[in-house]
Design a protein around this motif. Sequence first.
Motif, PDB file in Angstrom:
ATOM      1  N   LYS A   1       4.565  -6.640 -12.472  1.00 37.02           N
ATOM      2  CA  LYS A   1       4.156  -5.852 -11.313  1.00 37.02           C
ATOM      3  C   LYS A   1       5.307  -4.978 -10.826  1.00 37.02           C
ATOM      4  O   LYS A   1       6.478  -5.371 -10.910  1.00 37.02           O
ATOM      5  CB  LYS A   1       3.675  -6.769 -10.192  1.00 37.02           C
ATOM      6  N   LEU A   2       4.943  -3.801 -10.305  1.00 31.02           N
ATOM      7  CA  LEU A   2       5.957  -2.899  -9.771  1.00 31.02           C
ATOM      8  C   LEU A   2       6.671  -3.524  -8.581  1.00 31.02           C
ATOM      9  O   LEU A   2       7.868  -3.291  -8.374  1.00 31.02           O
ATOM     10  CB  LEU A   2       5.299  -1.565  -9.380  1.00 31.02           C
ATOM     11  N   SER A   3       5.965  -4.316  -7.805  1.00 28.00           N
ATOM     12  CA  SER A   3       6.577  -4.958  -6.636  1.00 28.00           C
ATOM     13  C   SER A   3       7.542  -6.067  -7.019  1.00 28.00           C
ATOM     14  O   SER A   3       8.243  -6.595  -6.155  1.00 28.00           O
ATOM     15  CB  SER A   3       5.485  -5.523  -5.722  1.00 28.00           C
ATOM     16  N   GLU A   4       7.607  -6.446  -8.322  1.00 26.57           N
ATOM     17  CA  GLU A   4       8.524  -7.489  -8.772  1.00 26.57           C
ATOM     18  C   GLU A   4       9.797  -6.911  -9.371  1.00 26.57           C
ATOM     19  O   GLU A   4      10.680  -7.672  -9.771  1.00 26.57           O
ATOM     20  CB  GLU A   4       7.827  -8.377  -9.803  1.00 26.57           C
ATOM     21  N   VAL A   5       9.908  -5.587  -9.468  1.00 24.87           N
ATOM     22  CA  VAL A   5      11.122  -4.966  -9.993  1.00 24.87           C
ATOM     23  C   VAL A   5      12.213  -5.064  -8.928  1.00 24.87           C
ATOM     24  O   VAL A   5      11.989  -4.690  -7.771  1.00 24.87           O
ATOM     25  CB  VAL A   5      10.861  -3.499 -10.363  1.00 24.87           C
TER      26      VAL A   5
ATOM     27  N   GLN B   1       4.913  -2.565  -3.044  1.00 20.16           N
ATOM     28  CA  GLN B   1       3.891  -2.989  -2.088  1.00 20.16           C
ATOM     29  C   GLN B   1       3.279  -1.788  -1.368  1.00 20.16           C
ATOM     30  O   GLN B   1       2.056  -1.740  -1.153  1.00 20.16           O
ATOM     31  CB  GLN B   1       4.512  -3.961  -1.088  1.00 20.16           C
ATOM     32  N   SER B   2       4.112  -0.799  -1.014  1.00 19.94           N
ATOM     33  CA  SER B   2       3.586   0.389  -0.334  1.00 19.94           C
ATOM     34  C   SER B   2       2.655   1.177  -1.253  1.00 19.94           C
ATOM     35  O   SER B   2       1.598   1.665  -0.835  1.00 19.94           O
ATOM     36  CB  SER B   2       4.738   1.275   0.136  1.00 19.94           C
TER      37      SER B   2
ATOM     38  N   PHE C   1       8.352   8.688   0.425  1.00 16.01           N
ATOM     39  CA  PHE C   1       9.014   7.390   0.539  1.00 16.01           C
ATOM     40  C   PHE C   1      10.513   7.603   0.581  1.00 16.01           C
ATOM     41  O   PHE C   1      11.053   8.556  -0.010  1.00 16.01           O
ATOM     42  CB  PHE C   1       8.674   6.486  -0.661  1.00 16.01           C
ATOM     43  N   GLU C   2      11.177   6.680   1.267  1.00 14.46           N
ATOM     44  CA  GLU C   2      12.647   6.625   1.275  1.00 14.46           C
ATOM     45  C   GLU C   2      13.035   5.281   0.684  1.00 14.46           C
ATOM     46  O   GLU C   2      12.763   4.231   1.259  1.00 14.46           O
ATOM     47  CB  GLU C   2      13.186   6.789   2.694  1.00 14.46           C
TER      48      GLU C   2
ATOM     49  N   PHE D   1      -2.869   2.835  -2.851  1.00 12.88           N
ATOM     50  CA  PHE D   1      -3.992   2.886  -3.792  1.00 12.88           C
ATOM     51  C   PHE D   1      -5.216   2.173  -3.209  1.00 12.88           C
ATOM     52  O   PHE D   1      -6.355   2.600  -3.432  1.00 12.88           O
ATOM     53  CB  PHE D   1      -3.591   2.258  -5.125  1.00 12.88           C
ATOM     54  N   ALA D   2      -4.986   1.084  -2.479  1.00 15.22           N
ATOM     55  CA  ALA D   2      -6.120   0.383  -1.868  1.00 15.22           C
ATOM     56  C   ALA D   2      -6.810   1.278  -0.831  1.00 15.22           C
ATOM     57  O   ALA D   2      -8.054   1.363  -0.785  1.00 15.22           O
ATOM     58  CB  ALA D   2      -5.636  -0.912  -1.231  1.00 15.22           C
ATOM     59  N   GLU D   3      -6.020   1.948   0.003  1.00 19.06           N
ATOM     60  CA  GLU D   3      -6.614   2.869   0.979  1.00 19.06           C
ATOM     61  C   GLU D   3      -7.276   4.056   0.282  1.00 19.06           C
ATOM     62  O   GLU D   3      -8.317   4.553   0.727  1.00 19.06           O
ATOM     63  CB  GLU D   3      -5.531   3.349   1.938  1.00 19.06           C
ATOM     64  N   PHE D   4      -6.676   4.520  -0.841  1.00 21.90           N
ATOM     65  CA  PHE D   4      -7.249   5.649  -1.567  1.00 21.90           C
ATOM     66  C   PHE D   4      -8.624   5.307  -2.137  1.00 21.90           C
ATOM     67  O   PHE D   4      -9.534   6.146  -2.134  1.00 21.90           O
ATOM     68  CB  PHE D   4      -6.290   6.064  -2.691  1.00 21.90           C
ATOM     69  N   GLU D   5      -8.797   4.095  -2.643  1.00 16.92           N
ATOM     70  CA  GLU D   5     -10.098   3.709  -3.186  1.00 16.92           C
ATOM     71  C   GLU D   5     -11.170   3.733  -2.100  1.00 16.92           C
ATOM     72  O   GLU D   5     -12.313   4.143  -2.345  1.00 16.92           O
ATOM     73  CB  GLU D   5      -9.996   2.331  -3.829  1.00 16.92           C
ATOM     74  N   VAL D   6     -10.792   3.306  -0.892  1.00 14.62           N
ATOM     75  CA  VAL D   6     -11.766   3.347   0.206  1.00 14.62           C
ATOM     76  C   VAL D   6     -12.102   4.797   0.546  1.00 14.62           C
ATOM     77  O   VAL D   6     -13.282   5.168   0.702  1.00 14.62           O
ATOM     78  CB  VAL D   6     -11.211   2.597   1.431  1.00 14.62           C
ATOM     79  N   GLU D   7     -11.055   5.657   0.628  1.00 21.27           N
ATOM     80  CA  GLU D   7     -11.285   7.059   0.949  1.00 21.27           C
ATOM     81  C   GLU D   7     -12.061   7.767  -0.171  1.00 21.27           C
ATOM     82  O   GLU D   7     -12.902   8.629   0.079  1.00 21.27           O
ATOM     83  CB  GLU D   7      -9.945   7.768   1.174  1.00 21.27           C
TER      84      GLU D   7
END
Length: 759
Positions: free
Chosen positions: A425-429, A437-438, A462-463, A443-449
């Motif tokens: 997972k990308l969040s494990e790098v 996580q962001s 992102f920073e 992507f989760a919000e994008f699927e809803v939209e």
Amino acid sequence: MRWAIGVGAALVTAIGLVLMFLLAQATNNRALYERNYARLFGINVVVAVLLMLVIGWVAFRLIQRLRQGKFGSRLLIKLAAIFALVGVVPGVLIYVVSYQFVSRSIESWFDVKVEGALDAGLNLGRATLDSLTQDLSNKARAAGAQLENVPDASAGLTLERLREQMGASDVVLWTGGGQLIAGTGTARFQLSPARPTAQQLRQARSERVVAHIEGLDESETAQVGTGPPAASVRALALVRRPGFDLGSDTRFLQITVPLPPAVVANALAVQEANREYQERALARGGLLRMYIGTLTLSLFLAVFGAVLLAVLFGNQLARPLLVLADGVRQVAGGDLRPTAVLPGKDELGGLTRSFAMMTQQLADARGAVEKTVGELDAARANLQTILDNLTSGVIVLDEAGTIISTNPGATRVLRAPLAAYEEQKLSEVPGLEAFGQSVHQQFAEFEVEHAQHGLDHWQHAFELHPGGGGGGADDTVNIVARGAGLPGRARLLVFDDISEIVSAQRAQAWGEVARRLAHEIKNPLTPIQLSAERLEHKLSGKLAGVEQALLAKSVKTIVDQVDAMKRLVNEFRDYARLPAAELKPVDLNGLVADVLHLYDNESGHAVKVSAELDPRCKPIRGDAQQLRQVIHNLLQNAQDATEAAAVAHPQVPPSPVLVRTRLSDSGERARLTVQDGGAGFAENILKRAFEPYVTTKSKGTGLGLAVVKKIADEHGARIELSNRVQDGAVVGAQVSLSFAVAPERPAVLIPPSEENTVA
């Protein structure tokens, strides 16, 4: 193939008939038989070998087809076996009976007692010759023992005495290498007597003595009436060296004794009689071999005909099936080449034609598929090449956020070896946990939209802090990411590093702030200073001593602070309103030398300045006024850093600031370097040293290097800032600027003395 088999069968049959005719003629004509025996025998051998090769080749082909699992192989073998048994069994029976009859009949034609007597005579002669040979061997061994202590120089007399004692024709003494030492008898009159062979010398060395008979084989070449040939017994004995004389060469004694003429005559007579009997008996063996060869040839012809008929008939039945079976196997293995088509008009021939048409259609279909696959592979390769060379980062994720694939740009932007974390997972790098996580949340919000409003992508800034610095400015990466969906519920993430853009925007914003501050602050400074000076002028001499001192001190403080504010405002103004550079050919060495006059030993600076100017430096393209400001800023910063290090370490004398110019090896660029002896820069300062208001000095504004960077950009120069490291310790810092050399054309150089000096 049929024509070749037919011609071969006819040829073999004709040869067999000729052989049987000659056999019939030979039974009545002995002279004809003896004259043609060798030819008949050779022809028999050739025919037998040819038949064996043909039959073996047919059997090998059948066994090979059976091992390969070809369809119809078992049927061919069964038919061949049936026809072969039909021809072989009767033929073998007749062959066995005929062989017994012929062999027993011919053997009874000759007398066995005469042959036995001749054999006994030959054995007696051999025994006599062996006795003579053994006797000479014993005498040669004894003679060799007598010569052990005899030197080579006096060996001739001893050899002559031995020759007389043994009645030998010659006695010769040889070295181990076959060189003549001494000889008596007939050997004395020969220039090069026959020396023993290397094999005889080796045998004599191992057995101490070796003997053989010579001359009996020459009886065949002797002429009639010349008497028996001169035969002799020759012995070769080893002569040992006495004691431990290991350094001397081994010697060999050769003794030749002629055989008695009577013995030679009797031996030759017995040998001649036996040869004549064998010649007479040759007719018996040849006739027997002729009959047996003819019978064997007849058997081979029968077997060959049977196997040939079996193969021909079986091939006619199984050939169409074999063609189909081979075609099916080729298609199953992926080989769609056109198969053979039989010319027959029966159902099996039509089946082969239909199968060939089907195979051709399959080949055409596969060709179209391969062409499409090739185009897809080429498109995929082009896409991969584009991804590998993109400066943007590209990551393909699955629904759970696991990394499927990345491109080198993603590793460069995120500063993490993403290729090593595929299938994770990308969040494990490490260092990208919050980013992963962001992204997953976006992507989760994008699927809803996407489900509600049909959006095809999302974009977010992102920073990141991939180095694990906890948010420090030294390891901050600003990126803008864009996400979209892929088939199979995969996710595409594309992002770019906008840190330089953010830095440029920050510099532009600081310039705007500096311009406004300079405008807002400069106006009230002059009235404040004038009011303070007027107040001091009005009240001077009217106050008591204490109040007068307080007034003077306060006015001085106000004036000093106003001057400091004016300098600050001037720096803001210089940074915000730096005029455009007018690039002209400028002598860099002369410009540096002119500025260094302000930093000589009489200028009062605590830190001295030294110079190393390359006389090969060519004129550069630059603005002399702005380049003076660059050199002043760099020298002042270098002196301040060196002086601060000297204060921190008073026991170490400060090293001078070094200004160096160098012309590159290509001769197209000139480099200006300023080195100090300070404490260097921290890692976070090195990365942002050229941004406004980034400084390590307690009273600095942070605009010096920012102005230098801005002027360098105006000149198209490359600027570098680094720490100087010696033995693992930081011993100072250096700033280098690389300028382009002015084109070589007639131009008027601007003398440094004609430019306004910036104090």
